[in-house]
Design an enzyme around this catalytic site. Structure first.
Site, short mmCIF file in Angstrom:
data_model
loop_
_atom_site.label_atom_id
_atom_site.label_comp_id
_atom_site.label_asym_id
_atom_site.label_seq_id
_atom_site.Cartn_x
_atom_site.Cartn_y
_atom_site.Cartn_z
N ASP A 84 6.10 0.48 -16.30
CA ASP A 84 6.87 -0.77 -16.22
C ASP A 84 8.15 -0.58 -17.07
O ASP A 84 8.16 0.19 -18.01
CB ASP A 84 6.01 -1.91 -16.79
CG ASP A 84 6.66 -3.28 -16.65
OD1 ASP A 84 6.25 -4.01 -15.74
OD2 ASP A 84 7.56 -3.62 -17.46
N ASP A 134 9.26 -2.92 -11.96
CA ASP A 134 10.60 -3.35 -12.34
C ASP A 134 11.42 -2.16 -12.84
O ASP A 134 12.59 -2.30 -13.18
CB ASP A 134 10.55 -4.48 -13.39
CG ASP A 134 9.49 -4.25 -14.45
OD1 ASP A 134 9.00 -3.11 -14.58
OD2 ASP A 134 9.14 -5.22 -15.15
N ASP A 137 13.31 -22.82 -15.79
CA ASP A 137 13.41 -21.87 -16.90
C ASP A 137 13.97 -20.57 -16.32
O ASP A 137 13.26 -19.82 -15.66
CB ASP A 137 12.04 -21.63 -17.54
CG ASP A 137 12.12 -20.62 -18.68
OD1 ASP A 137 13.20 -20.00 -18.87
OD2 ASP A 137 11.10 -20.43 -19.38
N TYR A 166 10.15 -7.37 -9.71
CA TYR A 166 10.68 -8.69 -9.34
C TYR A 166 11.63 -8.68 -8.17
O TYR A 166 12.10 -9.73 -7.75
CB TYR A 166 11.32 -9.33 -10.59
CG TYR A 166 10.34 -9.31 -11.73
CD1 TYR A 166 9.27 -10.21 -11.74
CD2 TYR A 166 10.40 -8.33 -12.72
CE1 TYR A 166 8.31 -10.14 -12.74
CE2 TYR A 166 9.44 -8.27 -13.71
CZ TYR A 166 8.39 -9.17 -13.71
OH TYR A 166 7.43 -9.10 -14.68
N HIS A 196 2.28 -7.44 -22.09
CA HIS A 196 2.99 -8.05 -23.23
C HIS A 196 2.11 -8.95 -24.08
O HIS A 196 2.48 -9.31 -25.20
CB HIS A 196 4.18 -8.89 -22.73
CG HIS A 196 5.23 -8.08 -22.03
ND1 HIS A 196 5.83 -6.99 -22.63
CD2 HIS A 196 5.77 -8.18 -20.79
CE1 HIS A 196 6.70 -6.47 -21.78
NE2 HIS A 196 6.68 -7.16 -20.65
N ASP A 250 9.20 -16.26 -23.24
CA ASP A 250 9.32 -15.82 -21.85
C ASP A 250 8.01 -15.80 -21.08
O ASP A 250 7.61 -14.79 -20.48
CB ASP A 250 9.98 -14.42 -21.80
CG ASP A 250 11.44 -14.48 -22.20
OD1 ASP A 250 11.90 -15.56 -22.62
OD2 ASP A 250 12.13 -13.45 -22.08
N HIS A 296 9.55 -2.67 -19.06
CA HIS A 296 9.51 -3.31 -20.38
C HIS A 296 8.50 -2.59 -21.27
O HIS A 296 7.55 -1.99 -20.78
CB HIS A 296 9.09 -4.78 -20.24
CG HIS A 296 10.01 -5.60 -19.39
ND1 HIS A 296 9.80 -5.78 -18.03
CD2 HIS A 296 11.15 -6.27 -19.70
CE1 HIS A 296 10.77 -6.55 -17.54
NE2 HIS A 296 11.61 -6.85 -18.53
N1 Q9C Z 1 16.37 -11.77 -18.27
C1 Q9C Z 1 6.73 -8.01 -17.19
O1 Q9C Z 1 7.45 -7.31 -16.53
N2 Q9C Z 1 12.31 -11.56 -20.11
N3 Q9C Z 1 7.22 -8.95 -17.99
C2 Q9C Z 1 13.05 -12.28 -19.17
C3 Q9C Z 1 15.35 -12.75 -18.46
C4 Q9C Z 1 10.89 -11.49 -19.91
C5 Q9C Z 1 8.63 -9.10 -18.14
C6 Q9C Z 1 14.47 -12.42 -19.63
C7 Q9C Z 1 10.49 -10.30 -19.12
C8 Q9C Z 1 9.00 -10.18 -19.07
C9 Q9C Z 1 5.26 -7.91 -17.06
ZN ZN Z 2 8.17 -5.42 -16.84
#
Ligand code: Q9C
Ligand code: ZN
Length: 676
Positions: A174, A267, A22, A307, A137, A94, A176
């Site tokens: 973060d 991130d 994935d 990440y 999230h 996700d 996001h």
């Molecule tokens: N470009 C946290 O940082 N989207 N979650 C991925 C791939 C999901 C991030 C899409 C990102 C979730 C805790």
């Molecule tokens: Zn994040």
């Protein structure tokens, strides 16, 4: 005084991973935790922390935020086949499940609660929990974005319930949007949620309309949800600091939390494949430091995203080292906030001006040409990058490893009259080391020619010794209690200016003429907060802030500190901070301590405080804050006087062309001077 930093980590939380292909989830790997923990061990930070064991969250803990149906569903995942797990995963976005993720998710929640309990019971001052899976999230009845249970949201509810806390601040740095946290508290005025996040006009995940700046909270919670959408990638240190100085910190001080929780995702750092931002790992030392004097120092950081396996551990180390009390590193060559960041800032401040008195003076409606919702017209250029999409995503960012932050052997040294007792944990400088004859004769000639005062000469020489040891990084900071602060101030500024190509940030609290020649060479930047009108001054290196009731007015004072002094200091980047309490300044101890705490974010913590002899009662509190103890919280602030707000604003407007971090709007011509 509660000291110590908790570190919560258990290898068990590395024991789940993605079991199928994935692309959206492949970045969330167990190594995120191992490399972070190993870096803390390698840098000698883990051993300076107090290890706290993890625990499994109870069902009651989880049900503080999640529904029974959802908990029951997740509970079954350890017994599912691979096919069942894939199928179960499909109903969410996700995220992935694994037979051991339920166990780890319970440990992640339990880690956050263990951290909270350690801080609330006074076992430690602050701490960091390294956890997987992340939390911000996840929704009441849904997993999302690698998150299963909402670790920080549960911790906030738990803190309210178990400890009766009235006000909790959640800072989500973060990259996001923590939509799960937002949703949990959107009608709750006792939890102030702040999040900045990559948004790109809703083109970035989770692509929600309600992540935009105009989502301010509902019903009683209106004003207690602050979203800062980033509409471009590549945001830098200056963009982040600008939002802290002009939105988060003023509101946070006005809110006056009992506790600060951080959704500590990294991130938002350079190199991250998700965030694609350019802030360097050392920015997290500053973000952490700036929050450390709220809530009496009660600060709990819980890992979320991050990440890039190089920038993540660097950022974690910067955060933990700061929690431990080491002053933040210098941030050389900060860039001005970019136009897109200023547009976001302007929109957020405008959306919240009706809820926070510190923002009342913000532009009412964003400039008509500003709309963070506007969809780019075809052919319109992206200001941040000319590269095509593919090129952009494949190019690896490089940045230097943050240098080791070496703490001087002595944290605080004092020059005191003999009749003042030395506070604990400090060192006294009584006999100055031999100064070179030239320095001595200069001292005599410049300052003591008509005073035949051998004591005064000893005092001034001791201060010079102290400054020289700060320059050599043998001493971090200091305090001198003197007969005349003006004379000592002149002496230090002259000495520092002579010996090095240095910059001194002089902060004067209280009335009286500042005996420093303001030149345009930029060797000194003077900020004076007083009740005297000195606004005929026009230098960019002299910033007088005149408050109606002087320094005894906390609301006006903190506004000037956060909105003027901090951004000026960051842009000026001093090598020494000289903080002077003028006679009869009227500043109260708690405000004074907040100021000292905040100023330690500059010059690697090299602050020299000067106080007048008759202020002996203030020596203890001053020394305590120089040593790194948390400043006592200010009580909930009154609305500042409108005259004061205007006085601060006048200076901000006068200076914003020269000092770009003072900008709070994207008005034509003010932003992006360097093409950013
Ligand atoms: N470009 C946290 O940082 N989207 N979650 C991925 C791939 C999901 C991030 C899409 C990102 C979730 C805790
Ligand atoms: Zn994040």
């Amino acid at each position: 005084m509660t000291m110590g930093t908790a570190l919560i980590y258990d290898e068990e939380m590395t024991k789940y991973k993605l079991l199928w292909v994935d692309p959206a989830c492949k970045i969330e790997v167990p190594e995120r935790l191992t490399v972070s923990h190993e870096a803390l061990v390698r840098d000698g930070l883990a051993e300076r922390c107090i290890p706290i064991p993890v625990r499994e969250a109870t069902e009651a803990d989880i049900l503080l935020v999640h529904s029974e149906e959802y908990l029951e569903a997740v509970k079954k995942t350890p017994y599912m086949t691979l096919e069942d797990l894939k199928e179960f995963t499909l109903q969410y976005g996700d995220v992935y499940f694994h037979p051991n993720i339920y166990h780890c998710a319970k440990l992640a929640v339990g880690s956050a609660l263990q951290l909270l309990d350690s801080v609330m019971t006074g076992k430690v001052r602050n701490g960091m929990a390294l956890v997987r899976p992340p939390g911000h999230h996840s929704m009441r009845s849904a997993a999302s974005g690698f998150c299963v249970f909402n670790n920080v949201a549960i911790a906030a509810r738990y803190a309210k319930q178990k400890y009766g806390l009235k006000r909790i601040l959640i800072v989500d740095w973060d990259i996001h949007h923590g939509q799960g946290v937002q949703h949990c508290f959107e009608d709750d005025p006792s939890v102030l949620y702040f999040s900045w996040h990559r948004y790109e006009h809703q083109k970035f995940w989770p692509n929600l309309r309600e992540s935009d700046y105009d989502n301010v909270g509902k019903e009683n919670g209106a004003g207690y949800n602050i979203n800062v959408p980033w509409n471009k990638v590549g945001m830098e240190n200056g963009d982040y600091l600008s939002v802290f100085c002009h939105v988060l910190l003023p509101v946070a001080y006005e809110f006056c939390p009992d506790l600060v929780l951080v959704c500590a995702g990294f991130d938002s750092a350079i190199g991250d494949p998700e965030g694609e931002m350019c802030a360097t790992p050392d920015i997290f030392a500053h973000l952490t430091h700036l929050l450390m004097n709220l809530a009496g120092g009660k600060l709990c950081c819980v890992l979320e995203g991050g990440y890039n396996l190089t920038s993540l551990p660097q950022s974690v180390c910067q955060t933990v080292q700061t929690l431990l009390g080491d002053p933040p590193p210098r941030l050389p060559s900060l860039s001005a906030p970019c136009k897109s960041a200023l547009e976001s800032l302007e929109c957020v401040r405008s959306a919240h001006r009706q809820y926070w008195s510190c923002l009342k003076h913000a532009a009412n409606l964003p400039n008509s040409h500003v709309s963070t919702k506007r969809i780019k017209l075809p052919g319109e250029e992206d200001e941040r990058t000319e590269m095509g999409e593919e090129e952009k995503s494949t190019e690896e960012k490089v940045w230097p490893e943050p240098p080791k932050r070496l703490s001087p052997p002595i944290r605080s040294a004092l020059v005191l009259p003999d009749d003042v007792a030395l506070p604990d944990r400090c060192q006294r400088i009584s006999s100055p080391e031999e100064l070179d004859p030239l320095t001595l004769s200069k001292l005599r000639e410049n300052f003591l020619k008509d005073v035949d005062d051998c004591d005064a000469l000893t005092t001034l020489s001791s201060i010079i010794t102290l400054v020289e040891k700060m320059e050599k990084n043998e001493i971090c900071n200091g305090l001198a209690v003197v007969h005349s602060v003006t004379m000592a101030m002149m002496c230090v500024v002259q000495h520092v200016g002579v010996t090095l190509s240095n910059r001194v940030l002089v902060v004067c609290v209280g009335n009286g003429r500042v005996p420093i020649h303001i030149s345009e060479d930029g060797k000194t930047l003077v900020v004076q907060i007083s009740s005297e009108d000195a606004e005929e001054q026009t230098s960019k290196f002299y910033v007088p802030v005149c408050l109606k009731k002087g320094c005894s007015d906390m609301s006006g004072f903190i506004q000037a500190v956060l909105g003027l002094l901090l951004p000026l200091g960051y842009e000026y980047e001093p090598s020494l901070v000289l903080l002077v309490q003028m006679p009869k300044s009227g500043v109260c101890d708690s405000m004074w301590q907040q100021l000292i705490g905040l100023l330690q974010c500059f010059a690697q913590g090299h602050t020299l405080v000067l106080m007048q002899e008759n202020e002996k009662a203030c020596v203890g509190p001053t020394a305590s804050t120089l040593l790194g103890d948390p400043a006592p919280p200010l009580e909930q602030l009154q609305a500042p006087l409108s005259e004061d707000v205007e006085a601060v604003e006048r200076q901000r407007r006068r200076l914003q062309a020269d000092w770009k971090l003072l900008q709070t709007t994207a008005a034509a011509g003010s932003g992006g001077a360097d093409g950013r």
